[in-house]
Design an enzyme around this catalytic site. Structure first.
Site, mmCIF file in Angstrom:
data_model
loop_
_atom_site.group_PDB
_atom_site.id
_atom_site.type_symbol
_atom_site.label_atom_id
_atom_site.label_comp_id
_atom_site.label_asym_id
_atom_site.label_seq_id
_atom_site.Cartn_x
_atom_site.Cartn_y
_atom_site.Cartn_z
ATOM 1 N N ASP A 1 4.445 -0.001 12.350
ATOM 2 C CA ASP A 1 3.221 -0.520 11.732
ATOM 3 C C ASP A 1 2.904 -1.966 12.139
ATOM 4 O OD1 ASP A 1 2.756 1.883 10.482
ATOM 5 O OD2 ASP A 1 3.601 1.274 8.549
ATOM 6 N N LYS B 1 0.831 -1.211 0.000
ATOM 7 C CA LYS B 1 0.000 0.000 0.000
ATOM 8 C C LYS B 1 0.862 1.256 0.000
ATOM 9 C CE LYS B 1 -1.676 1.488 4.143
ATOM 10 N NZ LYS B 1 -1.395 2.864 4.577
ATOM 11 N N ASN B 2 1.816 1.306 0.922
ATOM 12 C CA ASN B 2 2.565 2.559 1.097
ATOM 13 C C ASN B 2 3.539 2.840 -0.037
ATOM 14 O OD1 ASN B 2 1.105 3.065 3.359
ATOM 15 N ND2 ASN B 2 2.688 2.409 4.810
ATOM 16 N N ARG C 1 -8.824 -0.015 4.549
ATOM 17 C CA ARG C 1 -7.894 0.958 3.967
ATOM 18 C C ARG C 1 -6.570 0.294 3.606
ATOM 19 N NH1 ARG C 1 -7.266 6.416 7.252
ATOM 20 N NH2 ARG C 1 -5.745 6.557 5.596
ATOM 21 N N CYS D 1 -4.300 13.434 13.286
ATOM 22 C CA CYS D 1 -4.338 12.024 12.927
ATOM 23 C C CYS D 1 -4.477 11.222 14.207
ATOM 24 C CB CYS D 1 -3.033 11.676 12.218
ATOM 25 S SG CYS D 1 -2.879 9.948 11.789
HETATM 26 N N1 EPU Z 1 7.577 13.936 11.288
HETATM 27 C C1 EPU Z 1 7.866 15.247 11.615
HETATM 28 N N2 EPU Z 1 7.864 16.191 10.605
HETATM 29 C C2 EPU Z 1 7.613 15.862 9.309
HETATM 30 C C3 EPU Z 1 7.339 14.522 8.977
HETATM 31 C C4 EPU Z 1 7.332 13.561 9.996
HETATM 32 O O1 EPU Z 1 8.098 15.578 12.777
HETATM 33 O O2 EPU Z 1 7.620 16.764 8.451
HETATM 34 C C5 EPU Z 1 7.563 12.914 12.361
HETATM 35 C C6 EPU Z 1 6.175 12.252 12.513
HETATM 36 O O3 EPU Z 1 5.321 13.009 13.313
HETATM 37 C C7 EPU Z 1 6.544 10.928 13.115
HETATM 38 C C8 EPU Z 1 7.902 10.595 12.492
HETATM 39 O O4 EPU Z 1 8.397 11.838 11.983
HETATM 40 O O5 EPU Z 1 6.673 11.027 14.492
HETATM 41 C C9 EPU Z 1 7.862 9.588 11.354
HETATM 42 O O6 EPU Z 1 6.866 9.962 10.417
HETATM 43 P P1 EPU Z 1 7.020 9.632 8.860
HETATM 44 O O7 EPU Z 1 7.047 10.904 8.099
HETATM 45 O O8 EPU Z 1 8.159 8.683 8.673
HETATM 46 O O9 EPU Z 1 5.660 8.884 8.554
HETATM 47 P P2 EPU Z 1 4.749 9.038 7.266
HETATM 48 O O10 EPU Z 1 5.586 9.169 6.056
HETATM 49 O O11 EPU Z 1 3.687 10.027 7.532
HETATM 50 C C10 EPU Z 1 4.719 6.489 6.678
HETATM 51 C C11 EPU Z 1 3.670 5.435 6.481
HETATM 52 C C12 EPU Z 1 3.063 5.078 7.819
HETATM 53 C C13 EPU Z 1 4.176 4.565 8.732
HETATM 54 C C14 EPU Z 1 5.274 5.622 8.857
HETATM 55 C C15 EPU Z 1 6.468 5.172 9.680
HETATM 56 C C16 EPU Z 1 2.842 5.928 4.259
HETATM 57 C C17 EPU Z 1 1.733 6.392 3.385
HETATM 58 N N3 EPU Z 1 2.634 5.934 5.569
HETATM 59 O O12 EPU Z 1 4.048 7.610 7.237
HETATM 60 O O13 EPU Z 1 2.139 4.029 7.588
HETATM 61 O O14 EPU Z 1 3.674 4.272 10.006
HETATM 62 O O15 EPU Z 1 5.745 5.999 7.548
HETATM 63 O O16 EPU Z 1 7.034 4.032 9.136
HETATM 64 O O17 EPU Z 1 3.888 5.543 3.760
HETATM 65 C C18 EPU Z 1 0.240 2.698 7.993
HETATM 66 O O18 EPU Z 1 0.454 2.131 6.908
HETATM 67 O O19 EPU Z 1 -0.591 2.261 8.824
HETATM 68 C C19 EPU Z 1 0.994 3.904 8.334
HETATM 69 C C20 EPU Z 1 0.603 4.754 9.279
#
Ligand code: EPU
Length: 422
Positions: A307, A22-23, A401, A117
């Site tokens: 996850d 998915k991701n 989802r 979120c």
């Molecule tokens: N963060 C910041 N600032 C930013 C971006 C992130 O502080 O600008 C923080 C977040 O708040 C968090 C940490 O960095 O505490 C990691 O967040 P990250 O950006 O890595 O997560 P994401 O890209 O929003 C993706 C996956 C998530 C998964 C996370 C961590 C997708 C679409 N989503 O989210 O997947 O948990 O990486 O591996 O790729 C799921 O599939 O259930 C899911 C939530």
């Protein structure tokens, strides 16, 4: 709203095929906005989040052709408007990542801020700082990020303050069409980032270092079309492995990628599972035994993934012994604990603590439960599988989802699971 009715007590046993990630698929769909030529994405899972992304691209005027095997051919050159509306971005945060590709290709984009979120605040500051460093003019108005750039984005040196999967993906995509070289440091290393880079390289991008914490992108003037097959979903794979281990069962998962799950397989081996792997399959056998409780700390890849934290907590609930589970990636990802305790689990979590203490019990007891996050919801399904009697998991639109045909796949392994339409 559909619910899942689970009658626990069966040792799962059988074979399954793992779906596309998915991701990966979600972000690769956004990357198609970087090209004027058709991009064909294969092995796309049939999930509600993917439908939302298709809807978003569609409302921007992007034409797509989806064949019977769910290969999606995206024609981004038909784009008519550069706005991603709140209604779609609020339901799925990955939608925010259309910003960079539109900005890099068309010099303009308006994308709603994603908002709060269930699992934590999840800011996008790192995404916006990176795009600003590349010369984008960005301001906020009416809850929207409004971004433009005169000419092309410019290559820049970007040091992320935190390891962010989405931030790394966003800046890497945007840098492909920038003028000059972008050096990104402290990057996340998740397999989905490598998959995205592989797709971008097939489109003609010049990228090095994906999968390490320094990625270098030499911008090119344009990207062409390509055909790309999405990697297997490592979280779906891990979820089924943990579910089977919790029930003391056996499974062979095909179309999987074991090297993406090293930390998870090590924990399952510690729990007592016998595991063997080939290039694209994983076999796990608990030989009818109860798992042993395993302690873990979630962290960015290659460490144990956030996850899969809730799912392994469900396994620990009925395991022999006790364990600690520490969540370091998201601030509020323990909402399943309360529901598991209602099923007879013994989990303690001090206020504001990031570590939960789990003491294994003989058996959980079925109960009506629900959660408002995808992975927490699926962990309650696992809890239902190891509970005595019936468990009804409500709000399973969260599960839809991210898990393709969850009840059919569990039924294939012998689980007593039914979807009840409300
Ligand atoms: N963060 C910041 N600032 C930013 C971006 C992130 O502080 O600008 C923080 C977040 O708040 C968090 C940490 O960095 O505490 C990691 O967040 P990250 O950006 O890595 O997560 P994401 O890209 O929003 C993706 C996956 C998530 C998964 C996370 C961590 C997708 C679409 N989503 O989210 O997947 O948990 O990486 O591996 O790729 C799921 O599939 O259930 C899911 C939530």
């Amino acid at each position: 709203m559909d619910k899942l009715l689970i009658t626990g007590g069966t040792k799962l046993d059988g074979e399954l095929r793992i779906s596309g990630a998915k991701n990966s698929a979600l972000i690769i769909l956004t990357s198609s906005l970087l090209s004027n030529e058709p991009v064909t994405i294969c092995n796309v899972p049939h999930l509600h989040d993917i439908t939302t992304m298709i809807e978003l691209l569609g409302c921007m005027g992007v034409e797509m052709v989806i064949d019977e095997k769910r290969n999606i051919e995206v024609h981004a050159n038909t784009i008519k408007q550069f706005t991603a509306p709140y209604e779609l971005v609020k339901t799925m945060r990955a939608s925010f990542l259309v910003l960079g590709p539109m900005l890099a290709h068309y010099g303009q984009a308006e994308v709603s801020l994603p908002g709060g979120c269930a699992i934590g605040p999840r800011p996008v500051d790192q995404h916006l700082q990176g795009l600003t460093a590349m010369g984008a003019d960005i301001y906020m108005e009416d809850g929207y990020v409004k971004a433009s750039v005169k000419g092309r984005l410019k290559g820049a040196h970007i040091l992320f303050d935190v390891k962010t999967v989405g931030g790394t993906e966003h800046i890497m995509m945007s840098a492909t069409l920038a003028e000059g070289r972008t050096v990104m440091e402290n990057c996340a290393r998740e397999p989905e980032i490598v998959d995205l880079a592989d797709c971008l390289i097939s489109m003609g991008a010049d990228i090095e270092g994906q999968g390490t914490d320094t990625i270098v992108v030499n911008g090119v003037e344009e990207l062409k079309g390509c055909r790309h097959r999405v990697i297997p979903d490592r979280v779906e794979t891990g979820t089924f492995l943990i579910a089977v281990a919790a029930t003391g069962g056996h499974v062979k998962l095909k179309d999987a990628q074991p090297d993406h799950l090293e930390a998870v397989l090590l924990k399952l081996a510690d729990a007592g599972a016998e595991i063997s792997c080939g290039k694209d399959w994983i076999e796990l056998d608990m030989k009818g035994r109860k798992p042993k409780a395993v302690s873990l700390v979630t962290s960015p890849y290659p460490a144990f993934p956030t996850d899969l934290q809730a799912q392994i907590m469900a396994m620990n609930c009925i395991a022999e012994g006790s364990a600690t589970v520490t969540e370091t990636v998201f601030e509020n990802r323990f909402m399943h604990i309360h529901e598991m305790n209602r099923m007879g689990a013994r989990i303690k979590l001090e206020a504001n603590s990031t570590t939960a203490y789990v003491e294994g019990v003989e058996l959980l007891k079925g109960a009506p439960v629900m959660a408002n996050d995808l992975r927490a919801s699926v962990s309650l399904v696992i809890a239902g599988l190891v509970a005595e009697g019936n468990t009804i998991v409500d709000r399973i639109y969260h599960i839809d989802r991210g898990y393709e045909q969850i009840e059919e796949k569990l039924q294939l392994l012998g689980a007593n699971v039914k979807r009840i339409a409300a």
